[in-house]
Design a protein around this motif. Structure first.
Motif, PDB file in Angstrom:
ATOM      1  N   LEU A   1       2.784  -1.891   9.925  1.00 17.86           N
ATOM      2  CA  LEU A   1       3.623  -2.012  11.406  1.00 17.86           C
ATOM      3  C   LEU A   1       3.068  -2.169  12.953  1.00 17.86           C
ATOM      4  CD1 LEU A   1       6.840  -2.934  10.101  1.00 17.86           C
ATOM      5  CD2 LEU A   1       5.398  -4.355  10.278  1.00 17.86           C
ATOM      6  N   VAL A   2       2.040  -0.831  12.864  1.00 15.01           N
ATOM      7  CA  VAL A   2       2.300  -0.887  13.880  1.00 15.01           C
ATOM      8  C   VAL A   2       0.574   0.027  14.018  1.00 15.01           C
ATOM      9  CG1 VAL A   2       3.730   0.492  14.203  1.00 15.01           C
ATOM     10  CG2 VAL A   2       2.275   2.158  13.121  1.00 15.01           C
ATOM     11  N   ALA A   3       0.324  -0.382  12.788  1.00 17.03           N
ATOM     12  CA  ALA A   3      -1.477  -0.862  12.818  1.00 17.03           C
ATOM     13  C   ALA A   3      -2.080  -1.402  13.888  1.00 17.03           C
ATOM     14  CB  ALA A   3      -2.078  -1.179  12.241  1.00 17.03           C
ATOM     15  N   ASN A   4      -3.589  -1.614  14.683  1.00 16.01           N
ATOM     16  CA  ASN A   4      -3.902  -2.589  15.997  1.00 16.01           C
ATOM     17  C   ASN A   4      -5.343  -3.301  15.070  1.00 16.01           C
ATOM     18  OD1 ASN A   4      -5.351  -0.004  15.553  1.00 16.01           O
ATOM     19  ND2 ASN A   4      -5.483   0.673  17.382  1.00 16.01           N
ATOM     20  N   HIS A   5      -5.222  -2.268  14.352  1.00 19.80           N
ATOM     21  CA  HIS A   5      -6.356  -3.312  13.361  1.00 19.80           C
ATOM     22  C   HIS A   5      -5.795  -4.342  12.485  1.00 19.80           C
ATOM     23  CE1 HIS A   5      -9.209  -1.644  16.152  1.00 19.80           C
ATOM     24  NE2 HIS A   5      -9.031  -0.980  15.866  1.00 19.80           N
ATOM     25  N   LEU A   6      -6.427  -5.512  12.030  1.00 22.75           N
ATOM     26  CA  LEU A   6      -6.127  -5.865  11.410  1.00 22.75           C
ATOM     27  C   LEU A   6      -6.652  -5.161   9.356  1.00 22.75           C
ATOM     28  CD1 LEU A   6      -4.955  -8.781   9.900  1.00 22.75           C
ATOM     29  CD2 LEU A   6      -7.509 -10.011  10.393  1.00 22.75           C
ATOM     30  N   ASP A   7      -7.456  -5.124   9.845  1.00 18.65           N
ATOM     31  CA  ASP A   7      -8.486  -3.677   8.699  1.00 18.65           C
ATOM     32  C   ASP A   7      -7.367  -2.868   7.977  1.00 18.65           C
ATOM     33  OD1 ASP A   7     -10.266  -6.094   8.138  1.00 18.65           O
ATOM     34  OD2 ASP A   7     -11.640  -4.565   9.151  1.00 18.65           O
ATOM     35  N   LYS A   8      -7.264  -2.486   9.063  1.00 17.77           N
ATOM     36  CA  LYS A   8      -6.009  -0.704   8.927  1.00 17.77           C
ATOM     37  C   LYS A   8      -4.313  -1.244   8.937  1.00 17.77           C
ATOM     38  CE  LYS A   8      -7.564   2.377  12.494  1.00 17.77           C
ATOM     39  NZ  LYS A   8      -6.979   3.109  13.585  1.00 17.77           N
ATOM     40  N   MET A   9      -4.374  -2.669   8.948  1.00 18.95           N
ATOM     41  CA  MET A   9      -3.217  -3.187   8.385  1.00 18.95           C
ATOM     42  C   MET A   9      -2.743  -3.491   6.867  1.00 18.95           C
ATOM     43  SD  MET A   9      -0.857  -6.427  10.345  1.00 18.95           S
ATOM     44  CE  MET A   9      -0.622  -6.245  11.357  1.00 18.95           C
ATOM     45  N   ASP A  10      -4.181  -4.335   6.438  1.00 15.99           N
ATOM     46  CA  ASP A  10      -4.077  -4.131   5.560  1.00 15.99           C
ATOM     47  C   ASP A  10      -4.463  -3.252   4.441  1.00 15.99           C
ATOM     48  OD1 ASP A  10      -4.626  -6.786   3.239  1.00 15.99           O
ATOM     49  OD2 ASP A  10      -7.200  -4.973   2.954  1.00 15.99           O
ATOM     50  N   ASN A  11      -5.011  -2.529   4.586  1.00 16.14           N
ATOM     51  CA  ASN A  11      -5.024  -1.220   3.920  1.00 16.14           C
ATOM     52  C   ASN A  11      -3.841  -0.381   3.625  1.00 16.14           C
ATOM     53  OD1 ASN A  11      -8.067  -1.733   3.678  1.00 16.14           O
ATOM     54  ND2 ASN A  11      -8.475  -0.086   5.278  1.00 16.14           N
ATOM     55  N   PHE A  12      -2.903  -0.941   4.620  1.00 15.39           N
ATOM     56  CA  PHE A  12      -2.085   0.170   4.378  1.00 15.39           C
ATOM     57  C   PHE A  12      -0.438  -0.436   3.199  1.00 15.39           C
ATOM     58  CE2 PHE A  12      -2.709   2.291   8.622  1.00 15.39           C
ATOM     59  CZ  PHE A  12      -2.858   3.336   8.236  1.00 15.39           C
ATOM     60  N   LEU A  13      -0.516  -1.600   3.975  1.00 18.23           N
ATOM     61  CA  LEU A  13       0.169  -2.859   3.429  1.00 18.23           C
ATOM     62  C   LEU A  13      -0.447  -2.610   1.568  1.00 18.23           C
ATOM     63  CD1 LEU A  13       0.663  -5.494   5.068  1.00 18.23           C
ATOM     64  CD2 LEU A  13       2.255  -4.391   4.679  1.00 18.23           C
ATOM     65  N   ARG A  14      -1.852  -3.087   1.134  1.00 18.19           N
ATOM     66  CA  ARG A  14      -2.040  -2.784   0.122  1.00 18.19           C
ATOM     67  C   ARG A  14      -1.638  -1.371  -0.874  1.00 18.19           C
ATOM     68  NH1 ARG A  14      -6.318  -6.220  -1.895  1.00 18.19           N
ATOM     69  NH2 ARG A  14      -6.935  -7.636  -0.195  1.00 18.19           N
ATOM     70  N   LEU A  15      -2.058  -0.558   0.228  1.00 20.48           N
ATOM     71  CA  LEU A  15      -1.061   0.604  -0.496  1.00 20.48           C
ATOM     72  C   LEU A  15       0.525   1.137  -0.634  1.00 20.48           C
ATOM     73  CD1 LEU A  15      -3.584   3.450   1.399  1.00 20.48           C
ATOM     74  CD2 LEU A  15      -3.655   2.579  -0.786  1.00 20.48           C
ATOM     75  N   ALA A  16       0.599   0.514   0.094  1.00 21.97           N
ATOM     76  CA  ALA A  16       2.405   0.804   0.117  1.00 21.97           C
ATOM     77  C   ALA A  16       3.168  -0.688  -0.754  1.00 21.97           C
ATOM     78  CB  ALA A  16       2.918  -0.525   1.231  1.00 21.97           C
ATOM     79  N   LEU A  17       2.103  -1.637  -1.182  1.00 21.07           N
ATOM     80  CA  LEU A  17       2.574  -1.795  -2.167  1.00 21.07           C
ATOM     81  C   LEU A  17       2.493  -1.942  -3.595  1.00 21.07           C
ATOM     82  CD1 LEU A  17       1.966  -6.279  -0.827  1.00 21.07           C
ATOM     83  CD2 LEU A  17       3.428  -5.339  -1.243  1.00 21.07           C
ATOM     84  N   LYS A  18       1.280  -0.992  -3.730  1.00 16.41           N
ATOM     85  CA  LYS A  18       0.877  -0.367  -5.010  1.00 16.41           C
ATOM     86  C   LYS A  18       2.212   0.959  -5.216  1.00 16.41           C
ATOM     87  CE  LYS A  18      -3.826  -0.424  -5.394  1.00 16.41           C
ATOM     88  NZ  LYS A  18      -5.332   0.310  -5.128  1.00 16.41           N
ATOM     89  N   ALA A  19       3.114   1.618  -4.125  1.00 15.64           N
ATOM     90  CA  ALA A  19       3.445   2.543  -4.510  1.00 15.64           C
ATOM     91  C   ALA A  19       4.968   2.117  -4.618  1.00 15.64           C
ATOM     92  CB  ALA A  19       3.985   2.847  -3.639  1.00 15.64           C
ATOM     93  N   GLN A  20       4.913   0.213  -4.302  1.00 13.44           N
ATOM     94  CA  GLN A  20       6.376  -0.302  -4.475  1.00 13.44           C
ATOM     95  C   GLN A  20       6.301  -0.929  -6.017  1.00 13.44           C
ATOM     96  OE1 GLN A  20       7.009  -3.642  -5.213  1.00 13.44           O
ATOM     97  NE2 GLN A  20       8.808  -3.931  -5.040  1.00 13.44           N
ATOM     98  N   ASN A  21       5.458  -1.299  -6.547  1.00  8.82           N
ATOM     99  CA  ASN A  21       5.111  -1.280  -7.574  1.00  8.82           C
ATOM    100  C   ASN A  21       4.980   0.128  -8.739  1.00  8.82           C
ATOM    101  OD1 ASN A  21       4.361  -3.577  -9.995  1.00  8.82           O
ATOM    102  ND2 ASN A  21       2.371  -2.217 -10.130  1.00  8.82           N
ATOM    103  N   GLN A  22       4.659   1.036  -8.609  1.00  3.21           N
ATOM    104  CA  GLN A  22       4.841   1.522  -9.099  1.00  3.21           C
ATOM    105  C   GLN A  22       6.570   2.537  -9.426  1.00  3.21           C
ATOM    106  OE1 GLN A  22       1.981   1.805 -11.386  1.00  3.21           O
ATOM    107  NE2 GLN A  22       2.609   4.056 -11.019  1.00  3.21           N
ATOM    108  N   SER A  23       6.926   2.758  -8.136  1.00  5.99           N
ATOM    109  CA  SER A  23       8.282   2.551  -8.396  1.00  5.99           C
ATOM    110  C   SER A  23       9.261   1.667  -9.338  1.00  5.99           C
ATOM    111  CB  SER A  23       8.771   2.825  -6.649  1.00  5.99           C
ATOM    112  OG  SER A  23       9.985   2.655  -6.285  1.00  5.99           O
ATOM    113  N   ARG A  24       8.943   0.980  -8.926  1.00  9.36           N
ATOM    114  CA  ARG A  24       9.404  -0.501 -10.019  1.00  9.36           C
ATOM    115  C   ARG A  24       9.246   0.598 -11.929  1.00  9.36           C
ATOM    116  NH1 ARG A  24       8.009  -3.455 -13.078  1.00  9.36           N
ATOM    117  NH2 ARG A  24       5.864  -3.130 -12.082  1.00  9.36           N
ATOM    118  N   ALA A  25       8.251   0.098 -11.645  1.00  5.81           N
ATOM    119  CA  ALA A  25       7.757   0.599 -13.161  1.00  5.81           C
ATOM    120  C   ALA A  25       8.088   1.776 -13.375  1.00  5.81           C
ATOM    121  CB  ALA A  25       6.239   0.952 -12.897  1.00  5.81           C
TER     122      ALA A  25
END
Length: 201
Positions: free
Chosen positions: A90-114
Motif C-alpha cells: 500500500l505504501v509502495a511508490n512504484h507499480l512494480d513494487k506494489m505488484d510484487n508485494f501484493l503477489r507475495l502477500a496473496l501467496k502468504a494468505q493462501n498458505q495460511s488458508r491451506a
C-alpha cells in the motif's frame, strides 16, 4: 554436531553403522537443521534429538496436540506475513513494487488458508465409506470373483457362395434362356423368333 551427539551402539552393528543409523533418522535430520538455524544456543544436539523422539512417540500413540499447535502457530505466522506484505504494497511508490508485494502477500494468505484447512482435516478427518457393489436388474449376472475363460466357438468351414449356380472363375451368361418363375409357371421364356432384333442396353 557428531561430536556432541551421543550414539547408542547395537550389538550387531559397527560404530560407523550406528552413526549412519542415527544420522538418518528424521529426528536427527531435523535437529541438525534447527541447530544450524541458531534456534538453540548451547543446547546439545542429543537433547534436541531426544525431545523430537518423544514428540514422535506421542504422535505414534495418537496424541496430535503438538501437530495441531504447530499448524495453528504457522497459520498465525503466515497471516502476520500477509499483513506485513500487504502494508508494504500500500505504501509502495512504484507499480512494480506494489505488484510484487501484493503477489507475495496473496501467496502468504493462501498458505495460511491451506494450513488452517489441514488443521481442520486433522481435527475432523473425512469419513471414507467403503460400499460393496450391488447389482440389481432383470436377468443380470455379475461375477466379481474369479473369471473363467469363455469357451471357444468352434470354427466352421466357410462354404462357397453358389449364387445362380456359377462356380468360382466362371462367367455368368446373361443371354442364356432362364427357366419359368414359380409365381406363374405357365409363362415360359420367349423363343428366339420373338426376341427383339437389337439387345436392350
Amino acid at each position: 554436531m557428531s561430536e556432541l551427539l551421543r550414539i547408542s551402539q547395537r550389538d550387531d552393528e559397527t560404530p560407523s553403522q550406528s552413526r549412519a543409523r542415527i544420522a538418518l533418522t528424521p529426528e536427527c535430520l531435523s535437529a541438525a537443521v534447527l541447530v544450524t538455524c541458531k534456534t538453540f544456543d548451547e543446547t546439545p544436539v542429543t537433547d534436541v534429538v531426544e525431545e523430537l523422539m518423544r514428540q514422535t512417540a506421542a504422535i505414534n500413540s495418537g496424541d496430535m496436540t503438538r501437530a495441531e499447535n504447530m499448524l495453528l502457530a504457522q497459520a498465525h505466522t503466515l497471516d502476520g506475513l500477509f499483513a506485513k506484505l500487504a502494508g508494504q504494497a500500500l505504501v509502495a511508490n512504484h507499480l512494480d513494487k506494489m505488484d510484487n508485494f501484493l503477489r507475495l502477500a496473496l501467496k502468504a494468505q493462501n498458505q495460511s488458508r491451506a494450513t488452517l484447512q489441514t488443521l481442520a482435516e486433522l481435527k475432523a478427518p473425512k469419513q471414507i465409506a467403503f460400499v460393496k457393489q450391488a447389482n440389481i436388474g432383470n436377468q443380470v449376472q455379475v461375477n466379481n470373483g474369479t473369471q473363467e475363460k469363455p469357451a471357444r466357438t468352434r470354427k466352421t468351414k466357410k462354404t462357397q457362395n453358389k449364387l445362380l449356380g456359377v462356380e468360382h472363375g466362371e462367367r455368368l451368361d446373361t443371354r442364356a434362356a432362364g427357366s419359368a418363375g414359380g409365381a406363374d409357371s405357365e409363362m415360359a421364356a420367349l423363343g428366339k423368333k420373338h426376341r427383339t432384333a437389337k439387345p436392350c442396353r
